[in-house]
Scaffold this active site. Structure first.
Site, PDB file in Angstrom:
ATOM      1  N   GLU A   3       7.849  -6.490   1.947  1.00  0.00           N
ATOM      2  CA  GLU A   3       6.452  -6.841   1.714  1.00  0.00           C
ATOM      3  C   GLU A   3       5.889  -6.082   0.523  1.00  0.00           C
ATOM      4  O   GLU A   3       6.080  -4.870   0.387  1.00  0.00           O
ATOM      5  CB  GLU A   3       5.587  -6.492   2.933  1.00  0.00           C
ATOM      6  CG  GLU A   3       4.110  -6.762   2.657  1.00  0.00           C
ATOM      7  CD  GLU A   3       3.158  -6.283   3.737  1.00  0.00           C
ATOM      8  OE1 GLU A   3       3.625  -5.664   4.716  1.00  0.00           O
ATOM      9  OE2 GLU A   3       1.954  -6.535   3.595  1.00  0.00           O
ATOM     10  N   ASP A  48       2.063  11.484   2.037  1.00  0.00           N
ATOM     11  CA  ASP A  48       0.918  11.392   1.144  1.00  0.00           C
ATOM     12  C   ASP A  48       0.165  12.717   1.244  1.00  0.00           C
ATOM     13  O   ASP A  48      -0.275  13.105   2.331  1.00  0.00           O
ATOM     14  CB  ASP A  48       0.027  10.228   1.593  1.00  0.00           C
ATOM     15  CG  ASP A  48      -1.198  10.043   0.693  1.00  0.00           C
ATOM     16  OD1 ASP A  48      -1.878   9.025   0.846  1.00  0.00           O
ATOM     17  OD2 ASP A  48      -1.461  10.917  -0.161  1.00  0.00           O
ATOM     18  N   ASP A  84      -3.024  14.842  -0.271  1.00  0.00           N
ATOM     19  CA  ASP A  84      -4.251  14.532  -0.964  1.00  0.00           C
ATOM     20  C   ASP A  84      -5.085  15.807  -1.100  1.00  0.00           C
ATOM     21  O   ASP A  84      -5.328  16.495  -0.107  1.00  0.00           O
ATOM     22  CB  ASP A  84      -4.990  13.500  -0.111  1.00  0.00           C
ATOM     23  CG  ASP A  84      -6.134  12.875  -0.837  1.00  0.00           C
ATOM     24  OD1 ASP A  84      -6.365  11.679  -0.628  1.00  0.00           O
ATOM     25  OD2 ASP A  84      -6.811  13.584  -1.594  1.00  0.00           O
TER      26      ASP A  84
END
Lengths: 434, 471
Positions: free
Chosen positions: A51, A119, A121
């Site tokens: 995807e 991830d 941040d």
């Protein structure tokens, strides 16, 4: 504090970016993981079951995009000019056909492979950096990302045995990590969650009190190694000073509040309230105060509960990586593709070499405007390969992507495909001859 | 396994070679046994009592030692048989019958898998070391014991791990098993093992976790397979079975699967329907602390992060707030901070998604206490269970804002210190409503509806107590 940079971005410029610079062939090679049809053991459907999703101008969001080959991928992106491209998992069937397979309760449309992703941040560190807040980053707080890369990268390789790891600048205020080994891609949600939890030290928020709690007579080897090899030095040699962690009352009170023994905290407070007047300009005040703090905490004089690991807890609080748990836990979580352009900063999401991450400077990452200008200046001087990015600042980024990540990965994938193909042949031979 | 009536013999499952089973069967294949029709049902129901007992114990937050005792008791009471030799057969047969019943939907499978795994785990702990080793042999574990040479090279690290858990360093004759880290997710998550190059070094006292994971993964795979087999079997079964038998078996099977899952609050009850104008008031009177906190923070900051929006949003749905009112509610708050346009663009989609009006149209169910307690709120988050996630100071402040008196406060804090978060919430309920809550709080929506029942008794005279989960 450096204010948020002028956006070097204009949607119209994405067209020439995708037209001439975005490395479609490399992304395709990566995503096929060796299933390029050249070996009889290749799974022809593999790439088509991946995807992609596009965020278009006007905040239109297209999910479940899939492509059968590199050309389809390239044409679709060039035509749609997405602001952002996300990569999702590989499903059991082509995502475009998912409705045909989602019958009632027995959902046959499900993810089967997905890179292990992380991830990190900078906004999650707002309570330990004083130079910036929110979306801003500068060279004073960027070391927090460097620390995260070093700690996590070393552990992924040494503890979990992963080899094919890609670190990418997120374009503004953080970094992404893609672990691409076959073993990693086939991890279940539960296993991903267990790895994320293994990495979790900072717990809680404004509602909880103690956010870093290191119990026990010893630290787990992973934490001990991280502390000795990375955290301690970065804290003492870089962050203490660049963030002025002990320079003012407000800041040192924060650290004092982490000491469970009130008598030690008072003693330190007493020293520091006085020393403001008699500071020797020689040594940095933060370094001096930290030494005093450590001395008291590690002297062994005070045997209070919870004091044993106090120094480490403080260091961990200010430095240890803070991952977004939700990103890593689920196979179907989407993540931005490398080499996208960040719409708020215009910076390209370039790979970061974990072995040289000390040298990475987010303020000098090529921007969209910069690259297009470089292209214009190159003029008609076409590159031997025909690859236009070679003459631009993007060249280094793509070269890094290839040599340190893509090529070793492809080699390993081909070997794996060949091995499992031979194994299947062997098995079918064996079953025939009974 | 065959179900027999005096005259008929029908093979339901393919027979497999008899395997010598340890006293803790692994249920890998259905052995060829004859089962009387009466036993078919009664064995399954007996086992179901055990599984339900485990489910209750877990949701009441019983500690591992208490669970061990409970499981022992449940097994003894329900799974005995007058003929000692038949005990093992009853064990195996009951498992396979329930497997047939519980393989049919995702929810049933999840519940059955969890309970069977918990049962297996506690029974394993009771086995003698020989019996435990026999089980481990079945999982090919004993061959993965670490040899002396390797042990010496990692002894220090193993010691560090042990001491980090408050245990003594391993001695030279300690046994460790080297397994791929994927096989011990619990131990990895808790940093309770040394991991190197993809392998975890599991201590003997941690083997339970390893074996339980292997058992779980094996059972999980077969449940899905069983579903496919069962669908085919049932077709053949109902077509070939005689009328009498069909009428006896099918209702048994149906009843077994629908009885024990408890309400999940996916259908809001009529008397609990609330409207926009009621919200502020019922929030004060009937919201559990977790939702009250989220509600207050939303009013204060005009914003909540994703975790908080999900937890509170689904709770409100369960309480009876319809989509239109929900949109108005969130819009009123969020637009004060981000503006109307941004709300419509970024947030309204997710609200409609929660109500099953977007995307794959799943109608999400409100979170249970278990789920909320095990969430991991991070920086900037307000969701989670305050009894677990708040510091003592903040929790006391929040409880006194709710109106909990100082004596009840101490009882609540005592429960919190012992990690009985749901019991703490139950005590809070009791203190605020002046009434006992015998069932204990398992679900925020249960707190709400029980509270409303007390505060608005007239509305509720004929309402049913339990909503059975539909498949």
């Amino acid at each position: 504090m450096i204010p948020q940079q002028q956006s070097d971005f204009d949607h119209n410029y994405l067209k020439p970016y995708y037209g001439k610079l975005f490395p479609f062939a490399d992304i395709f090679k990566w995503m096929t993981y060796g299933h390029d049809g050249k070996h009889p053991g290749c799974d022809q459907s593999y790439f088509g079951r991946r995807e992609f999703s596009f965020t278009l101008k006007g905040d239109f969001y297209l999910r479940f995009q899939s492509f059968n080959n590199a050309l389809e991928l390239e044409n679709s992106i060039k035509e749609k000019c997405p602001l952002k491209i996300d990569i999702g998992p590989v499903y059991t069937v082509d995502p475009a056909k998912r409705h045909a397979y989602a019958q009632g309760d027995n959902n046959v449309f499900a993810p089967v492979e997905r890179e292990l992703i992380f991830d990190i941040d900078m906004t999650d560190y707002d309570d330990v950096r004083y130079c910036c807040r929110g979306a801003d980053v500068c060279l004073n707080c960027w070391p927090l990302m460097t620390i995260a890369i070093k700690v996590i990268d070393a552990s992924l390789r040494d503890d979990f045995g992963f080899n094919h790891i890609l670190w990418v600048y997120s374009g503004r205020r953080g970094v992404h990590c893609w672990v691409c080994d076959g073993k990693a891609r086939r991890l279940t949600n539960e296993q991903r969650a267990s790895i994320a939890d293994y990495y979790r030290v900072y717990k809680g928020n404004e509602n909880s009190h103690k956010k870093v709690s290191l119990m026990g007579a010893a630290l787990h080897p992973f934490l001990a190694t991280s502390y000795t090899n990375v955290l301690k030095d970065y804290f003492e040699k870089i962050l203490l000073t660049s963030q002025n962690l002990l320079a003012t009352e407000e800041r040192y009170e924060k650290i004092l509040s982490m000491i469970p023994d009130e008598s030690i905290a008072s003693e330190l407070r007493g020293k520091w309230q006085d020393s403001r007047r008699s500071s020797s300009a020689k040594e940095d005040i933060n370094v001096v105060r930290w030494e005093q703090c450590k001395q008291l905490l590690q002297s062994g004089k005070h045997k209070a509960q919870g004091l044993r690991r106090c120094v480490e807890e403080i260091v961990f609080f200010f430095t240890y990586p803070r991952l977004d748990m939700e990103v890593s836990k689920h196979m179907n979580h989407l993540l931005k593709a490398p080499f996208c352009v960040h719409p708020k900063t215009g910076r390209v999401c370039v790979p970061i070499d974990p072995n040289q991450c000390d040298d990475f400077d987010p303020t000098t990452v090529p921007t969209l405007f910069q690259l297009l200008e470089e292209l214009n200046n190159e003029g008609s001087r076409a590159d031997v390969n025909g690859a236009e990015w070679n003459g631009t600042s993007l060249g280094n980024a793509i070269a890094l992507f290839r040599t340190s990540f893509l090529e070793p990965l492809q080699k390993a994938c081909k070997e794996e495909i060949e091995r499992s193909y031979n194994l299947k042949l062997q098995q079918s031979k064996n079953s025939v001859g009974w | 396994m065959e179900i027999v009536r005096p005259q008929s013999h029908r093979n339901l499952f393919s027979s497999n070679d008899a395997v010598s089973v340890p006293s803790l069967p692994l249920y890998r294949s259905a052995p060829p046994l004859e089962v009387r029709l009466e036993d078919f049902e009664s064995f399954a129901i007996d086992r179901l009592r055990v599984l339900k007992g485990i489910s209750d114990g877990l949701s009441r937050g019983k500690k591992p030692e208490e669970m061990e005792k409970l499981v022992k008791e449940l097994w003894k009471v329900n799974m005995r048989h007058q003929h000692a030799s038949e005990v093992l057969n009853k064990d195996i047969i009951s498992h396979f019958v329930l497997r047939l019943v519980y393989c049919r939907t995702e929810d049933l499978r999840k519940w059955f898998l969890s309970m069977e795994c918990a049962l297996f785990r506690y029974r394993f702990r009771f086995l003698t070391p020989e019996a435990q080793r026999a089980v481990m042999d079945n999982f090919d574990l004993t061959c993965r014991a670490v040899n002396n040479v390797e042990f010496e090279s990692i002894k220090e690290k193993l010691g560090q791990v042990a001491r980090s858990m408050g245990q003594p360093s391993p001695t030279v004759d300690a046994i460790f098993y080297k397994v791929p880290f994927e096989e011990v997710p619990e131990l990895v998550a808790g940093r309770k093992v040394f991991i190197s190059q993809g392998y975890a070094y599991v201590a003997m006292n941690q083997v339970v976790s390893l074996v339980a994971t292997l058992f779980r993964s094996q059972l999980s795979k077969t449940l899905i397979l069983t579903n496919r087999v069962a669908i085919n079997c049932c077709r053949k079964w109902t077509s070939s079975i005689r009328e009498q038998e069909k009428h006896r078996l099918t209702p048994i099977v149906e009843a077994l699967s629908s009885s024990y899952l408890g309400p999940d609050f996916s259908q809001p009850r009529e008397y609990a329907e609330i409207s926009l104008k009621d919200i502020d008031q019922v929030a004060k009177s009937s919201f559990p602390l977790c939702m009250r906190h989220l509600f207050d923070k939303l009013k204060e900051d005009h914003h909540l992060k994703h975790g908080g929006r999900m937890q509170l949003g689904l709770f409100l749905k369960g309480v009876g707030l319809n989509l239109e009112d929900a949109l108005a509610f969130w819009r009123a708050e969020f637009s004060k901070k981000v503006g109307l346009e941004k709300f419509e663009k970024d947030y309204s989609y997710n609200i409609r998604h929660n109500y099953g009006k977007e995307g794959k149209r799943t109608d999400y169910t409100p979170y249970s206490c278990q789920k909320i307690i095990s969430s991991t709120p991070g920086a900037g988050d307000q969701h989670g269970c305050p009894y677990r996630h708040f510091s003592e100071e903040n929790l006391r402040a929040a409880l006194s804002r709710m109106g909990v008196n100082s004596r009840a406060m101490e009882d609540v804090m005592d429960k919190v210190r012992n990690r009985h978060y749901q019991l703490a919430c139950t005590l809070t309920f009791e203190a605020l409503h002046g009434m006992t809550c015998d069932a204990g709080i398992n679900h925020p929506n249960q707190y709400f509806s029980d509270s409303q029942k007390i505060l608005q008794p007239k509305k509720d005279s004929s309402a049913q107590n339990l909503v059975t989960a539909r498949e």
